[in-house]
Design an enzyme around this catalytic site. Structure first.
Site, PDB file in Angstrom:
ATOM      1  N   GLU A 271       0.838  -1.192   0.000  1.00 48.56           N
ATOM      2  CA  GLU A 271       0.000   0.000   0.000  1.00 48.56           C
ATOM      3  C   GLU A 271       0.878   1.248   0.000  1.00 48.56           C
ATOM      4  O   GLU A 271       1.759   1.389   0.857  1.00 48.56           O
ATOM      5  CB  GLU A 271      -0.916   0.024   1.227  1.00 48.56           C
ATOM      6  N   CYS A 272       0.634   2.137  -0.941  1.00 46.65           N
ATOM      7  CA  CYS A 272       1.247   3.463  -0.994  1.00 46.65           C
ATOM      8  C   CYS A 272       2.769   3.383  -0.973  1.00 46.65           C
ATOM      9  O   CYS A 272       3.386   3.123  -1.993  1.00 46.65           O
ATOM     10  CB  CYS A 272       0.698   4.340   0.131  1.00 46.65           C
TER      11      CYS A 272
END
Length: 455
Positions: A345-346
């Site tokens: 994520e990210c």
């Protein structure tokens, strides 16, 4: 609902620390309260409204137990009271819970009135509100502002005010007299000179893990500040006016339906200063699904823990550590060749790419990333486009974006998600990577699906 069996009502004292807007000093007061109450010998449970990862790090340092998020948008309003009870019970029952709000008291998800606001959470957990007011250049108007905040939603009870950035003793007297006129007690007053601040970065405060000794000093200073300026007995008395919690505690085992088989595959969670964005419930759900959860620090660990079968790389600030991450070539090489499922994520997305601002990363995904001057921020209602280790195609998920980077390309041939009419993220083999931050308590099937994918 992902909660345990019916439980006896629990008289948990609790208070929500809120403000009319961002920047009034909520984090200063909430963190200081947590630390000061702990110094009194109380067991304190720290919580944060919204998708913030950084404030809970300071909360955890102050309280000595994980800081947890309460976000109706990400997990659903029905889980807020159960998650509060779970967090206030693990690892041991708390004497009091302190919940720091987000933005202004009544500011919710865009276009949804006050949904997912601090006021919404205060109603869901039936907690009184302690309002923090920045009184700079303000006199009697502070009373009018407080009265308006209280009258706007009668279901939200403002039980007291902390005056912040008070200019002088005379200023404090003026403010106290004005608030007495509207019947709201002042429970503390912090002068401008006494205020303690933590260093900031473009997305908020600098995470605790990045500057642990300095962070400890800040928390100690905040405890001393609150002890000297806030009536702790009055705050505790206010917290005790909250009714007993009747909702049963959230249960990660019930959420995932128990372990996915008898084998316990090892799942490595990225941690350390570069990857600090993670919800406490992620590890709990993986363990409840039958995983042996371990931590790996991509800055320092030359290899994944032995027998690792899956990897989760959450958010953080890899741009601040790009050179150091690049310097750990052994781990980058291992991740590039790792044949188990990887969820990123990210920051994890950026780390798995070929480069970040020209600095080499893992090269597992065929993308480059760079910093921009534009902040991408907000809640997202997404639908999975491609089957992956955490979602089936067509599955709806709620998440949050929070970054100043972009990737080229912006999505892969097999995108991870679709929202707002556009495709996002990458599914490549057993890798699922995107900018979307998700809270697995809101879709616990992700944890079980990942553990099942290990086999």
């Amino acid at each position: 609902m992902s909660v345990g069996v019916a439980a006896e009502p629990w008289p948990l004292p609790r208070v929500v620390v809120a403000a009319p807007a961002s920047g009034h000093g909520k984090t200063t007061v909430a963190t200081g309260l947590l630390a000061a109450l702990r110094r009194r010998g109380l067991t304190v449970s720290p919580h944060k409204v919204g998708p913030d990862y950084i404030d809970p790090g300071y909360h955890a340092l102050a309280a000595g137990r994980p800081g947890r998020n309460l976000d109706p948008f990400l997990v659903g309003p029905e889980l807020i009271a159960p998650l509060l009870r779970h967090g206030a019970t693990v690892p041991r029952p708390a004497d009091v819970a302190v919940v720091e709000g987000v933005m202004g008291l009544h500011d919710g998800a865009v276009g949804r009135r006050d949904y997912a606001s601090t006021a919404h959470v205060a109603r869901l957990i039936e907690a009184p509100v302690l309002l923090v007011l920045d009184t700079t250049a303000q006199g009697r108007s502070a009373a009018a502002l407080t009265l308006g905040m209280a009258a706007f939603d009668p279901a939200v009870r403002i039980g007291g005010v902390i005056l912040n950035r008070v200019g002088s003793p005379r200023h404090e007297t003026l403010l106290r007299d004005a608030l007495a006129e509207v019947g709201v007690p002042v429970l503390g007053a912090v002068t401008r000179a006494a205020e303690v601040a933590a260093p900031a970065r473009h997305l908020g405060l600098v995470p605790v893990a990045e500057r642990a000794p300095e962070s400890l000093a800040i928390v100690t200073a905040l405890a001393e500040l609150v002890e000297s300026t806030v009536d702790l007995d009055a705050v505790l008395a206010l917290a005790r006016t909250a009714p007993a919690l009747t909702a049963p505690a959230w249960d990660p085992v019930a959420a995932v339906g128990g372990p996915a088989g008898s084998e316990r595959p090892r799942v490595a969670l990225a941690g350390g200063p570069a990857f600090t964005f993670s919800y406490a419930e992620t590890a709990e759900l993986l363990a409840a699904s039958g995983a042996d959860v371990v931590t790996v620090d991509p800055l320092r660990d030359p290899a994944l823990p032995a027998s690792t079968r899956a990897v989760v790389v959450g958010g953080g600030f890899p741009e601040a550590y790009a050179e150091a991450l690049a310097g750990n070539a052994a781990l980058r090489t291992e991740l590039a060749a790792f044949d188990g499922p990887i969820v990123a994520e990210c920051a994890g997305l950026l780390y798995l790419g070929r480069s970040l601002d020209g600095v080499p990363m893992c090269g597992r995904l065929d993308l480059t990333a760079r910093m921009t001057g534009r902040l991408t921020l907000g809640y997202r209602e997404a639908v999975a486009v491609t089957d992956s280790p955490v979602a089936r195609a067509g599955e709806p998920v709620r998440g949050h974006e929070f970054h100043r980077t972009t990737t080229d390309p912006v999505h892969g041939d097999r995108p991870a998600w679709r929202w707002d009419g556009a495709q996002h993220g990458f599914v490549a083999g057993r890798v699922h990577a995107s900018y979307l931050h998700t809270h697995w308590a809101g879709h616990p099937g992700a944890a079980r699906r990942l553990v099942e994918a290990c086999r």
